[in-house]
Design an enzyme around this catalytic site. Structure first.
Site, short mmCIF file in Angstrom:
data_model
loop_
_atom_site.label_atom_id
_atom_site.label_comp_id
_atom_site.label_asym_id
_atom_site.label_seq_id
_atom_site.Cartn_x
_atom_site.Cartn_y
_atom_site.Cartn_z
N ASP A 189 75.54 -50.71 -17.42
CA ASP A 189 75.75 -51.90 -18.26
C ASP A 189 75.01 -51.69 -19.56
O ASP A 189 74.10 -50.87 -19.62
CB ASP A 189 75.07 -53.12 -17.61
CG ASP A 189 75.84 -53.66 -16.45
OD1 ASP A 189 77.02 -53.33 -16.35
OD2 ASP A 189 75.24 -54.42 -15.67
N ASP A 230 75.20 -56.43 -12.07
CA ASP A 230 74.27 -57.54 -11.84
C ASP A 230 74.96 -58.80 -11.32
O ASP A 230 74.36 -59.60 -10.63
CB ASP A 230 73.47 -57.87 -13.11
CG ASP A 230 74.36 -57.97 -14.34
OD1 ASP A 230 75.60 -58.02 -14.16
OD2 ASP A 230 73.84 -58.01 -15.46
N ASP A 252 80.40 -57.89 -9.36
CA ASP A 252 80.16 -56.46 -9.46
C ASP A 252 80.03 -55.81 -8.08
O ASP A 252 80.05 -54.59 -7.96
CB ASP A 252 78.86 -56.18 -10.24
CG ASP A 252 79.04 -56.42 -11.73
OD1 ASP A 252 80.19 -56.35 -12.19
OD2 ASP A 252 78.05 -56.71 -12.42
P1 ATP Z 1 76.93 -55.99 -20.03
O1 ATP Z 1 78.19 -55.93 -19.28
O2 ATP Z 1 76.58 -54.75 -20.72
O3 ATP Z 1 75.80 -56.61 -19.27
P2 ATP Z 1 77.51 -58.44 -21.35
O4 ATP Z 1 76.31 -59.25 -21.05
O5 ATP Z 1 78.11 -58.61 -22.71
O6 ATP Z 1 77.22 -56.93 -21.27
P3 ATP Z 1 78.95 -60.06 -19.55
O7 ATP Z 1 77.74 -60.71 -19.02
O8 ATP Z 1 80.10 -59.76 -18.66
O9 ATP Z 1 78.60 -58.73 -20.26
O10 ATP Z 1 79.47 -60.98 -20.73
C1 ATP Z 1 80.70 -60.72 -21.34
C2 ATP Z 1 80.81 -61.53 -22.60
O11 ATP Z 1 80.76 -62.92 -22.29
C3 ATP Z 1 79.67 -61.32 -23.59
O12 ATP Z 1 79.89 -60.23 -24.42
C4 ATP Z 1 79.67 -62.62 -24.35
O13 ATP Z 1 80.66 -62.62 -25.36
C5 ATP Z 1 80.08 -63.62 -23.30
N1 ATP Z 1 78.90 -64.25 -22.71
C6 ATP Z 1 77.83 -63.66 -22.18
N2 ATP Z 1 76.94 -64.54 -21.72
C7 ATP Z 1 77.47 -65.76 -21.97
C8 ATP Z 1 77.06 -67.09 -21.74
N3 ATP Z 1 75.92 -67.36 -21.14
N4 ATP Z 1 77.87 -68.08 -22.13
C9 ATP Z 1 79.04 -67.82 -22.71
N5 ATP Z 1 79.49 -66.60 -22.97
C10 ATP Z 1 78.72 -65.58 -22.61
#
Ligand code: ATP
Length: 935
Positions: free
Chosen positions: A351, A663, A667
């Site tokens: 990630d 996480d 997943d």
């Molecule tokens: P990674 O997969 O590397 O952990 P990430 O945190 O961007 O990255 P996700 O947690 O799947 O991956 O989040 C995907 C997308 O959702 C983010 O890029 C963001 O645009 C949006 N996002 C993340 N957290 C929130 C939140 N708390 N509320 C609303 N949108 C969110």
């Protein structure tokens, strides 16, 4: 609300938790447990209740009992064979009227070995139990009026527990509030489908467990939604405690290597039996029954010599040491096979957020319909400036005000000041938004009471957005009573917008404005910023979960917020180490492709010009097309958990050995599919941890690389002592077989002496070799296939070669010693010289085998002081066997003169010299090969 005031436990009255909680309204439950939904329990009550109700733990009913562990030691095929040898030897001795010393000694050794094995295994089980404690889940609770995170085992009845998606529920409880709560109760009821829970209902007493929708149960998992729960039962009082089901969080299954070792044991035992048969039958056919007993004696010694009795224990200890070394480097192994297979990883899929980056977000840029400004400040402290026009942004502009309120309302995190420093509980992305609003003086405590949340559509990695509904009017000329705020991936939010706030009121969104917003989004992402889009809408009714697609439409665009999540400093070096070690680092993120690209360039995961694949593009490929793509692409952006699964499969089909991080709840399938599933210790959900092979205690990519290095060290140490031990066994067998062939009369080594060698003089140095630190080139070579045979890459050949050299040297000595002894007063002395030479030669072997290609003088003897210690101890013990009369009598050895002993030392040293010469020749050969390939 009244709490027991007496301080002593004895006089305090504690609520009775054995109630039909599902039949009571939540208010009554609160009264019975003397708790408060907003304040939780006070400190004084918590300690008292912890003492009264005990820790919230399930007493282990699984696992093996001590008796079982002890019994299993004696069912080991090698020990069974030794017992058989002891019985035959006893019969022979008794028949000849001699005291069955060998048999008794073998029995003693068998018992000793059993006890040692028992001690080692029970220590390993204890170590695993300790590891399990380390991975014990955390729970969010309200205590003393504050939200805090505590260890699940500290929960007490009366605690107010907060639940969210991905959490494994730590105690039984009565729901006080629930928003779209869905729980998977298969661990308890076997029902695979999620159960929708409700706080308001009151049920009949006879409602079956699966229908008690106003309760939640320990060991079940929250699939979606959030809830506030009154803890009613803990520990063994919970439903899962009653049925005594045990959720093992650290598994102790045998590793592939251990399985192969026990197979090897079977092979060796059967081949030694065949050897016995051949020697006895062949001998009887040749010489008749006259020499039967002598033949039997030879074959029994050979049978004992062939079997490496000490090996299984050394393998177990090495794996246990491996897990400890890894945990010291912040990698917690949950499934033992991972220790040895980690070294074979060819691809690490990671990630981005939190693993490659620090997950300490700070908002740096904000862009609304009309305004654009920079924000300063560090960490989560709500202290910083809005540049260029501080006051107007912070107080005046209506669109900015609305966006900042959206940041606070559409948020599940908590920002708290603790001892002068600002901390968040919850998602760092959301924490950064609270800190941003705080910089303009907008705080949760002040805002949320007047605008209570009445509904929500939760965030998930698939949806990449979330919405909350608050009761209150927020927009100009708004009639409907509710306002919905949505935040998430900007492209997705913008697709759902029809209007934009320009100045202070919504206006239709033109295609030009739309393009401009996307352009600004790209500009921020290109700087490596994580960008969120915000929108809102007035609504008449609180939307249900099913109506999310309809509710999240016709939104009004509020703006973009770009936050910096700096890469972790150590990751760049770790990526480089991966490259040198032939391991490919791949980034798989839910974030925007340009953000991903900027970070990937910075860390060296991708180079300018490399292709980046998005989740949408990936969906268009079938699996075989994807398999081709995965060979080139190292950055995947805007992916969902199901894409991760496809990527792992594609890589595996291409023969890669994949470690994958994760996480979220969703997943879990990808983590299970990966060869090494890695969960995040800090930010990971309990569900992802359950599905993983290893947990990163610090969520750090560099830790994966460190664990891989340790895996390689473990594997090469295992190979090292296998060649050390088995080489000696081959030597012993050949020497024993040679003595009757050379007509020396009698077996040079008794079964007892052979056992001594295999368990003590081989076993101790082998254990010391298991402690060998990493060789300097361990991360400078490609990974080895996990499917390769343990004897691959010349190990089998080495064993046979060294076994033969061993035998030639000892046979040389044996012939000289035999003739020498016949002339002396004690003709049996030659046997002790052979015994001593075999033991001492192994000491030289232990020294030399520490490195495959470096000479012993090039190694720092103190880098593994255990080897020197083991060699000294073993040599002293061997001398005691010769010079200490009671031991001499027991082991049937003979006194040796100084010259004889010196000759034994001299012959043994040749073994060491031989291996060192081999290294010189091999090194010279490689150097000449390298030079010729360069020419
Ligand atoms: P990674 O997969 O590397 O952990 P990430 O945190 O961007 O990255 P996700 O947690 O799947 O991956 O989040 C995907 C997308 O959702 C983010 O890029 C963001 O645009 C949006 N996002 C993340 N957290 C929130 C939140 N708390 N509320 C609303 N949108 C969110």
């Amino acid at each position: 609300m009244s709490f027991p005031t007496t301080s002593s436990l004895a006089s305090a009255t504690f609520p009775n938790t054995a109630q039909p909680w599902h039949t009571q309204p939540s208010s009554q439950a609160l009264e019975l447990l003397q708790s408060d939904p907003e304040q939780g329990l006070p400190e004084s009550q918590i300690t008292q209740r912890q003492q009264y109700y005990g820790a919230n733990e399930l007493k282990e009913t699984g696992g093996r009992s001590p008796l079982q562990i002890l019994w299993e030691q004696f069912t080991n095929i090698m020990l069974v064979m030794l017992i058989a040898v002891a019985v035959v030897s006893a019969v022979l001795d008794l028949k000849n009227g001699t005291f069955p010393k060998d048999a008794i000694a073998i029995f003693l050794i068998v018992i000793l070995n059993g006890i040692l094995g028992y001690l080692q295994e029970s220590r390993a089980e204890k170590a695993l139990a300790a590891l399990k404690n380390l991975s014990s889940p955390k729970v969010r609770v309200i205590r003393n009026g504050k939200t805090e995170e505590i260890s699940a085992k500290d929960l007490v009845p009366g605690d107010i527990m907060l639940l969210e998606a991905g959490v494994s529920i730590a105690a039984d409880g009565r729901l006080l509030e629930a928003q779209n709560l869905q729980v998977k109760e298969s661990a308890l009821t076997g029902e695979a489908e999620g159960v929708n829970k409700q706080a308001e209902v009151i049920l009949n007493e006879d409602a079956p467990l699966g229908d008690r929708i106003n309760l939640v149960f320990q060991g079940t998992e929250v699939i979606q939604g959030r809830a506030k729960v009154l803890v009613c039962k803990t520990g063994m009082d919970t439903e899962i405690g009653h049925i005594a089901a045990m959720l093992q969080s650290v598994e102790s299954e045998p590793t592939p290597l251990q399985q192969r070792m026990s197979q090897l044991g079977n092979v060796l035992v059967s081949s030694s039996l065949i050897l016995v048969a051949i020697v006895v039958i062949g001998g009887v056919l040749r010489t008749g029954w006259g020499l039967f007993e002598q033949l039997l004696e030879v074959s029994l010694s050979m049978a004992v010599a062939v079997v490496p009795e000490g090996l299984p224990a050394v393998v177990t200890v090495t794996l246990a040491i491996g897990t400890q070394r890894m945990v010291r480097r912040n990698a917690l192994i949950r499934k033992l096979p991972a220790v040895e297979t980690l070294g074979s990883v060819t691809t690490i899929c990671s990630d981005k957020t939190g693993t490659l980056t620090q997950n300490k977000m700070v908002v740096q840029q904000v862009q609304t319909g009309c305004q654009s400004f920079q924000v300063t400040g560090e960490g989560y402290a709500p202290i910083g400036e809005f540049i260029p026009d501080e006051e107007r942004y912070k107080t005046e502009y209506q669109d900015v005000q609305l966006l900042l309120r959206a940041c606070v309302l559409c948020n599940d995190a908590l920002l708290q000041e603790k001892q002068g420093s600002w901390e968040i509980i919850g998602d760092p992305t959301e924490g950064a938004l609270l800190s941003l609003a705080g910089k303009a003086g907008i705080y949760q405590e002040a805002l949320t009471p007047s605008l209570p949340r009445v509904g929500e559509i939760p965030f998930s990695s698939e949806r990449k957005r979330m919405s909350v509904v608050v009761e209150g009017v927020m927009l100009p000329e708004q009639e409907p009573p509710y306002t919905m705020f949505t935040k998430g991936s900007p492209e997705l939010i913008l697709e759902r917008c029809t209007h934009v706030i320009n100045g202070d009121r919504p206006q239709p969104l033109t295609s030009e404005e739309r393009e401009n917003i996307l352009f600004q989004n790209d500009q921020m992402a290109m700087q490596g910023l994580r960008v969120l889009g915000f929108a809102c809408r007035a609504i008449e009714e609180i939307p249900s979960l099913e109506s999310e697609e309809i509710a999240e439409q016709q939104l009004i665009w509020l703006g973009l917020v770009g936050m910096l999540d700096a890469p972790r400093k150590e990751v760049k070096g770790a990526v480089l180490r991966c490259r040198e070690a032939g391991i490919r680092a791949i980034m798989i993120t839910g974030d925007h492709q340009l953000t991903a690209q900027a970070i990937a360039y910075d860390l060296g995961i991708a180079q300018p010009g490399d292709q980046i694949l998005t989740g949408r593009e990936l969906e268009r490929f079938n699996q075989s097309e994807l398999e081709e793509k995965v060979e080139q692409v190292s950055v995947y952006a805007r992916v969902s958990p199901e894409h991760k699964l496809r990527i792992v499969r594609a890589l595996q089909n291409r023969g890669k050995f994949v470690a994958m991080t994760g996480d979220g709840v969703n997943d879990a399938p990808a983590l299970k599919q990966a060869d090494i599933g890695i969960a995040m210790g800090i930010t990971g959900t309990d569900v992802s941890k359950e599905a993983s092979d290893m947990i990163l205690l610090d969520d750090n990519f560099a830790t994966i690389v460190a664990a891989t290095e340790e895996g390689r060290v473990v594997y090469s140490n295992i190979r090292r002592f296998i060649k050390y031990i088995l080489g000696s066994n081959i030597g012993e067998v050949l020497v024993i077989a040679a003595s009757p062939l050379l007509g020396l009369g009698g077996v040079p080594l008794s079964p007892l002496q052979i056992l001594w060698m295999n368990l003590v003089t081989d076993g101790l140095p082998a254990l010391a070799l298991a402690m060998e630190p990493a060789e300097p080139n361990v991360m400078k070579r490609p990974p080895f296939s996990p499917r390769e045979s343990i004897f691959a890459r010349g190990l089998g050949l080495y064993m046979v070669r060294i076994g033969i050299i061993f035998a030639i040297l000892t046979i040389g000595l044996m012939v000289w010693a035999y003739n020498h002894a016949q002339a002396s007063g004690d003709p049996q002395r030659w046997k002790t010289m052979v015994f001593t030479t075999l033991c001492l030669a192994q000491m030289g072997h232990a020294l030399a085998v520490r490195s495959d290609n470096r000479l012993t003088i090039q190694l720092n003897p103190m880098s593994n002081p255990y080897v020197l210690g083991a060699i000294t101890l073993t040599t002293l013990l061997q001398l005691l066997l010769i010079y200490f009369a009671p031991l001499r009598n027991f082991f049937g050895t003979h006194w040796l003169s100084f010259t004889e002993l010196a000759i034994c030392f001299g012959f043994s040293a040749l073994m060491f010299v031989w291996i060192e010469i081999e290294k010189i020749i091999v090194n010279a050969f490689f150097v000449s090969q390298k030079t010729s390939s360069k020419l």
